[in-house]
Design a protein around this motif. Structure first.
Motif, PDB file in Angstrom:
ATOM      1  N   ALA A 235     -14.554   2.108   2.085  1.00 54.20           N
ATOM      2  CA  ALA A 235     -14.234   0.798   2.651  1.00 54.20           C
ATOM      3  C   ALA A 235     -14.333   0.857   4.162  1.00 54.20           C
ATOM      4  O   ALA A 235     -13.999   1.862   4.777  1.00 54.20           O
ATOM      5  N   GLU A 236     -14.776  -0.233   4.736  1.00 54.42           N
ATOM      6  CA  GLU A 236     -14.877  -0.250   6.192  1.00 54.42           C
ATOM      7  C   GLU A 236     -13.531  -0.543   6.828  1.00 54.42           C
ATOM      8  O   GLU A 236     -13.239  -0.093   7.927  1.00 54.42           O
ATOM      9  N   ILE A 237     -12.747  -1.338   6.123  1.00 53.37           N
ATOM     10  CA  ILE A 237     -11.428  -1.663   6.645  1.00 53.37           C
ATOM     11  C   ILE A 237     -10.409  -1.423   5.548  1.00 53.37           C
ATOM     12  O   ILE A 237     -10.620  -1.818   4.392  1.00 53.37           O
ATOM     13  N   LEU A 238      -9.340  -0.768   5.900  1.00 49.82           N
ATOM     14  CA  LEU A 238      -8.233  -0.591   4.963  1.00 49.82           C
ATOM     15  C   LEU A 238      -7.007  -1.238   5.569  1.00 49.82           C
ATOM     16  O   LEU A 238      -6.693  -1.039   6.741  1.00 49.82           O
ATOM     17  N   VAL A 239      -6.325  -2.037   4.775  1.00 47.21           N
ATOM     18  CA  VAL A 239      -5.020  -2.546   5.187  1.00 47.21           C
ATOM     19  C   VAL A 239      -4.033  -2.093   4.137  1.00 47.21           C
ATOM     20  O   VAL A 239      -4.201  -2.372   2.951  1.00 47.21           O
ATOM     21  N   LEU A 240      -3.032  -1.366   4.570  1.00 48.05           N
ATOM     22  CA  LEU A 240      -2.141  -0.680   3.644  1.00 48.05           C
ATOM     23  C   LEU A 240      -0.699  -0.931   4.054  1.00 48.05           C
ATOM     24  O   LEU A 240      -0.354  -0.815   5.229  1.00 48.05           O
ATOM     25  N   THR A 241       0.140  -1.289   3.101  1.00 46.36           N
ATOM     26  CA  THR A 241       1.565  -1.385   3.421  1.00 46.36           C
ATOM     27  C   THR A 241       2.258  -0.169   2.833  1.00 46.36           C
ATOM     28  O   THR A 241       1.884   0.300   1.761  1.00 46.36           O
ATOM     29  N   SER A 242       3.220   0.334   3.550  1.00 47.71           N
ATOM     30  CA  SER A 242       3.952   1.465   2.986  1.00 47.71           C
ATOM     31  C   SER A 242       5.259   1.671   3.722  1.00 47.71           C
ATOM     32  O   SER A 242       5.422   1.264   4.873  1.00 47.71           O
ATOM     33  N   HIS A 243       6.202   2.285   3.016  1.00 48.08           N
ATOM     34  CA  HIS A 243       7.454   2.681   3.650  1.00 48.08           C
ATOM     35  C   HIS A 243       7.453   4.172   3.942  1.00 48.08           C
ATOM     36  O   HIS A 243       8.389   4.700   4.511  1.00 48.08           O
ATOM     37  N   MET A 244       6.393   4.848   3.501  1.00 46.95           N
ATOM     38  CA  MET A 244       6.398   6.306   3.606  1.00 46.95           C
ATOM     39  C   MET A 244       5.617   6.771   4.834  1.00 46.95           C
ATOM     40  O   MET A 244       4.396   6.599   4.896  1.00 46.95           O
ATOM     41  N   PRO A 245       6.299   7.350   5.788  1.00 42.23           N
ATOM     42  CA  PRO A 245       5.651   7.788   7.028  1.00 42.23           C
ATOM     43  C   PRO A 245       4.471   8.711   6.753  1.00 42.23           C
ATOM     44  O   PRO A 245       3.418   8.593   7.389  1.00 42.23           O
ATOM     45  N   GLY A 246       4.648   9.601   5.774  1.00 43.50           N
ATOM     46  CA  GLY A 246       3.583  10.550   5.481  1.00 43.50           C
ATOM     47  C   GLY A 246       2.295   9.853   5.096  1.00 43.50           C
ATOM     48  O   GLY A 246       1.214  10.172   5.596  1.00 43.50           O
ATOM     49  N   VAL A 247       2.426   8.899   4.199  1.00 42.50           N
ATOM     50  CA  VAL A 247       1.262   8.158   3.725  1.00 42.50           C
ATOM     51  C   VAL A 247       0.580   7.449   4.886  1.00 42.50           C
ATOM     52  O   VAL A 247      -0.639   7.501   5.051  1.00 42.50           O
ATOM     53  N   LEU A 248       1.386   6.796   5.707  1.00 40.27           N
ATOM     54  CA  LEU A 248       0.816   6.041   6.819  1.00 40.27           C
ATOM     55  C   LEU A 248       0.111   6.964   7.801  1.00 40.27           C
ATOM     56  O   LEU A 248      -0.977   6.663   8.284  1.00 40.27           O
ATOM     57  N   GLN A 249       0.762   8.095   8.079  1.00 39.78           N
ATOM     58  CA  GLN A 249       0.157   9.004   9.043  1.00 39.78           C
ATOM     59  C   GLN A 249      -1.143   9.589   8.504  1.00 39.78           C
ATOM     60  O   GLN A 249      -2.082   9.835   9.239  1.00 39.78           O
ATOM     61  N   HIS A 250      -1.177   9.794   7.172  1.00 40.19           N
ATOM     62  CA  HIS A 250      -2.380  10.373   6.581  1.00 40.19           C
ATOM     63  C   HIS A 250      -3.536   9.381   6.593  1.00 40.19           C
ATOM     64  O   HIS A 250      -4.678   9.752   6.860  1.00 40.19           O
ATOM     65  N   TRP A 251      -3.265   8.128   6.287  1.00 39.14           N
ATOM     66  CA  TRP A 251      -4.345   7.184   6.023  1.00 39.14           C
ATOM     67  C   TRP A 251      -4.697   6.299   7.202  1.00 39.14           C
ATOM     68  O   TRP A 251      -5.806   5.769   7.262  1.00 39.14           O
ATOM     69  N   CYS A 252      -3.759   6.033   8.074  1.00 38.21           N
ATOM     70  CA  CYS A 252      -3.966   4.925   9.003  1.00 38.21           C
ATOM     71  C   CYS A 252      -4.327   5.383  10.414  1.00 38.21           C
ATOM     72  O   CYS A 252      -4.008   6.493  10.827  1.00 38.21           O
ATOM     73  N   THR A 253      -5.002   4.486  11.130  1.00 36.43           N
ATOM     74  CA  THR A 253      -5.309   4.750  12.529  1.00 36.43           C
ATOM     75  C   THR A 253      -4.544   3.801  13.446  1.00 36.43           C
ATOM     76  O   THR A 253      -4.593   3.924  14.654  1.00 36.43           O
TER      77      THR A 253
END
Ligand code: ATP
Ligand code: MG
Lengths: 284, 319
Positions: A235-253
């Protein structure tokens, strides 16, 4: 501005597909209200009656109070999103954080075109896939195979495309004979395997994903991880909601911090994460 | 070029071999429907643009886009309609023919009873009753009932993915066409028994049926939206249709009223029923009847269109 937009639409409608790599999200002054229907608001009879009595009451009470807007008092809404402005460019992975009820899921639904805003403008370029629903949008009364066929038709696949989709999902979900049984009879793990396989077989340019997709039990996560990763990478763009810092740090910019429908902060993951965890008020 | 995820790589290759005719249904016109197999389906140019700041004109355009995209997804609507029928009769040995059977029993018993009450010969009355009753029950009345649930029943889908509401309309119409198709056996059997084959003349009812398709779709947009918003409307519609059933020549013939039937043209269901029924009974509806049917339909389409344009952005919040 609008004219230009219209021209763009027409150009696309005329068959000039946007070049892949041109995905974008443009949100301007977006507001979303949920109407709340309480008491008799769901009833035509009572709505008509109350609008009549309001009108009569309004006329009678004119000499007395002045601050009663008879029309306005009846409409109760939850203000889910308020005046959001942000852009996402191709290649960005946007995480959305915020407390429960901040409006994260609502924002995803608006971006996916499910809820239409009451004010503002959203423009999403590129194909969209939304992974929001815990049932993956499946009909539980239909068999696994029927659900796959429907999804194939939904995304406009040809007959051979649907056959390929079936093959792909069947291989991932490994349900064997259960494929021919109604999804209602599946164990919850089987539902997730099928739904997840189905939802991730379709790789969009813009992927909108609610947190729980990452939050399954760890065993399933391992199994699904590789598959999800390919879709997310594609995917060119990912929009992800999460409460888990680990997940966010892994996936998001990039992180967008929502609080009761407003954007509190928007910026690099680490910085926003620190402020969010500290619960600090925004620097502004 | 974008790197395709492996999960769908095979799919896209598969599809590329058949791009062209097969994919034309999902060509660029489906610009608003989301999610596509990331693939060689170059046809699907997709974007989503919702602008709440502009008024009526954008609302009109969005409603037109809904219908256009829904029609492009007609295969999905048809599949959904078929699956609904399949689900409804899953586990019953007769399947949808269960309906045919119960209709047959009703036509037979009512034909016998009313022929007696009205002092008409059964042979004259039964074909009329069989055609009228089936057209009403599986046609007009059936559609009015199901149109109310058109969007409410699709609540899950509407809340979990963006899909043109027109798909749900097609689904409801298809379902009713299937039911009507199964029920048509009853009047055909009556014709066969009495040797009253209408022959090729019956084909004249096809334009009427086409009109019904459009009216049925309009009913879905109109009633579907209103019933999603106001939950007490379906029972109201039910009672109105019950009254209409008695005021429309379904079990009685217009000729029985004679001159006292001056008010019949005021009932929109009368010309609508007649344009389909008359050719099946070997007569031809007059131009006046056709004019009335088209006129009433046109008004109904207009009202339905306005309601749908207004309601469309809100339906997701109502269901
Ligand atoms: N269908 C609905 N009808 C009415 N109000 C709703 C609806 N969906 C959400 N809301 C309201 O909108 C607000 C935002 O909800 P939303 O689901 O977007 O929150 P969230 O940030 O996803 O929360 P969580 O972290 O718990 O998932 C809440 O106040 C909620 O009560
Ligand atoms: Mg949520």
């Amino acid at each position: 501005m609008e004219l230009h937009q219209g021209d763009l639409d027409r150009a696309h409608a005329d068959g000039q597909a946007p070049v892949r790599g041109g995905a974008f999200i443009d949100v301007q002054d977006l507001s979303l209200d949920f109407p709340l229907y309480h008491g008799g608001a769901r009833s035509l009879k009572k709505t008509v009656l109350s609008s009549v009595t309001n009108r009569v009451g309004g006329q009678l009470g004119r000499s007395g109070g002045e601050n009663d807007g008879p029309e306005k008092t009846r409409r109760v809404v939850v203000q889910a999103l308020r005046h959001l402005n942000f852009q996402v460019k191709s290649g960005e992975r946007l995480g959305i954080v915020g407390r429960n009820g901040a409006g994260k899921s609502s924002l995803l639904r608006v971006l996916g075109g499910i809820y239409e805003p009451v004010a503002g403008r959203i423009h999403v370029g590129g194909t969209i896939n939304t992974l929001l629903d815990t049932n993956f949008g499946m009909n539980l009364d239909l068999t696994g195979r029927e659900n796959i066929t429907l999804r194939g038709r939904y995304v406009g696949l040809s007959a051979s495309g649907i056959a390929a989709l079936e093959e792909d999902v069947e291989a991932f979900a490994a349900l064997g004979p259960f494929m021919e049984l109604p999804v209602r009879l599946y164990s919850s793990g089987m539902v997730v395997r099928l739904g997840f396989g189905l939802a991730t077989a379709i790789a969009p340019q813009v992927l909108l994903m609610d947190e729980w997709f990452m939050a399954g039990d760890s065993k399933f996560r391992d199994k699904a991880h590789a598959r999800l990763e390919t879709v997310v990478r594609g995917a060119e763009i990912l929009v992800l909601t999460s409460h888990m810092p680990g997940v966010l740090q892994h996936w998001c910019t990039r992180l967008l911090w929502l609080e009761s429908g407003h954007i509190v902060a928007d910026g690099p993951v680490d910085e926003i994460m620190d402020r969010y965890n500290a619960g600090a008020p925004p620097a502004l | 070029m974008n790197v395709l995820p492996s999960a769908s790589e095979r799919l896209s290759r598969h599809d590329r071999t058949t791009t062209g005719l097969a994919d034309e249904a999902a060509d660029t016109r489906a610009a608003l429907h989301p999610g596509a197999m990331a693939s060689g389906q170059q046809g699907i140019a997709q974007e989503l643009l919702i602008d709440a700041r502009l008024g009526r004109k954008t609302r009109d355009k969005a409603a037109i886009a809904d219908i256009r995209d829904g029609l492009a997804l007609w295969r999905l609507g048809v599949s959904l309609g078929w699956l609904d029928i399949k689900l409804r009769y899953r586990g019953s040995a007769l399947g949808p023919f269960w309906l045919t059977l119960s209709s047959a029993v009703m036509v037979a018993s009512m034909g016998w009873l009313y022929a007696m009450l009205f002092h008409i010969v059964v042979r004259d009355y039964l074909p009329f009753l069989a055609v009228s009753l089936i057209l009403w029950q599986a046609g007009i009345g059936g559609v009015a009932g199901e149109a109310c649930d058109c969007f409410i029943n699709a609540e899950r889908t509407i809340r979990s993915m963006r899909m043109p509401f027109t798909v749900q309309v097609i689904r409801t119409v298809v379902r009713n066409v299937i039911v009507l198709g199964h029920n048509v056996i009853v009047p055909l059997a009556v014709f066969a028994i009495y040797g009253l084959w209408p022959g090729a003349h019956a084909l004249l009812s096809l334009p009427g049926l086409a009109l019904w398709l459009l009216d049925g779709a309009a009913a879905c947009y109109f009633l579907g939206a209103i019933c999603a918003r106001f939950r007490d409307v379906p029972p109201i519609i039910g009672s109105l249709m019950q009254i209409a059933y008695y005021l429309t020549p379904v079990i009685w013939k217009p000729s029985q009223l004679g001159a006292r039937g001056w008010w019949l043209p005021l009932n929109p269901f009368d010309p609508l029923l007649e344009v389909v029924r008359a050719p099946l009974l070997g007569t031809t509806p007059s131009l006046l009847i056709w004019g009335a049917a088209l006129g009433y339909s046109a008004v109904f389409w207009l009202v339905s269109w306005r309601v749908f344009v207004r309601a469309r952005p809100r339906i997701a919040f109502w269901v």
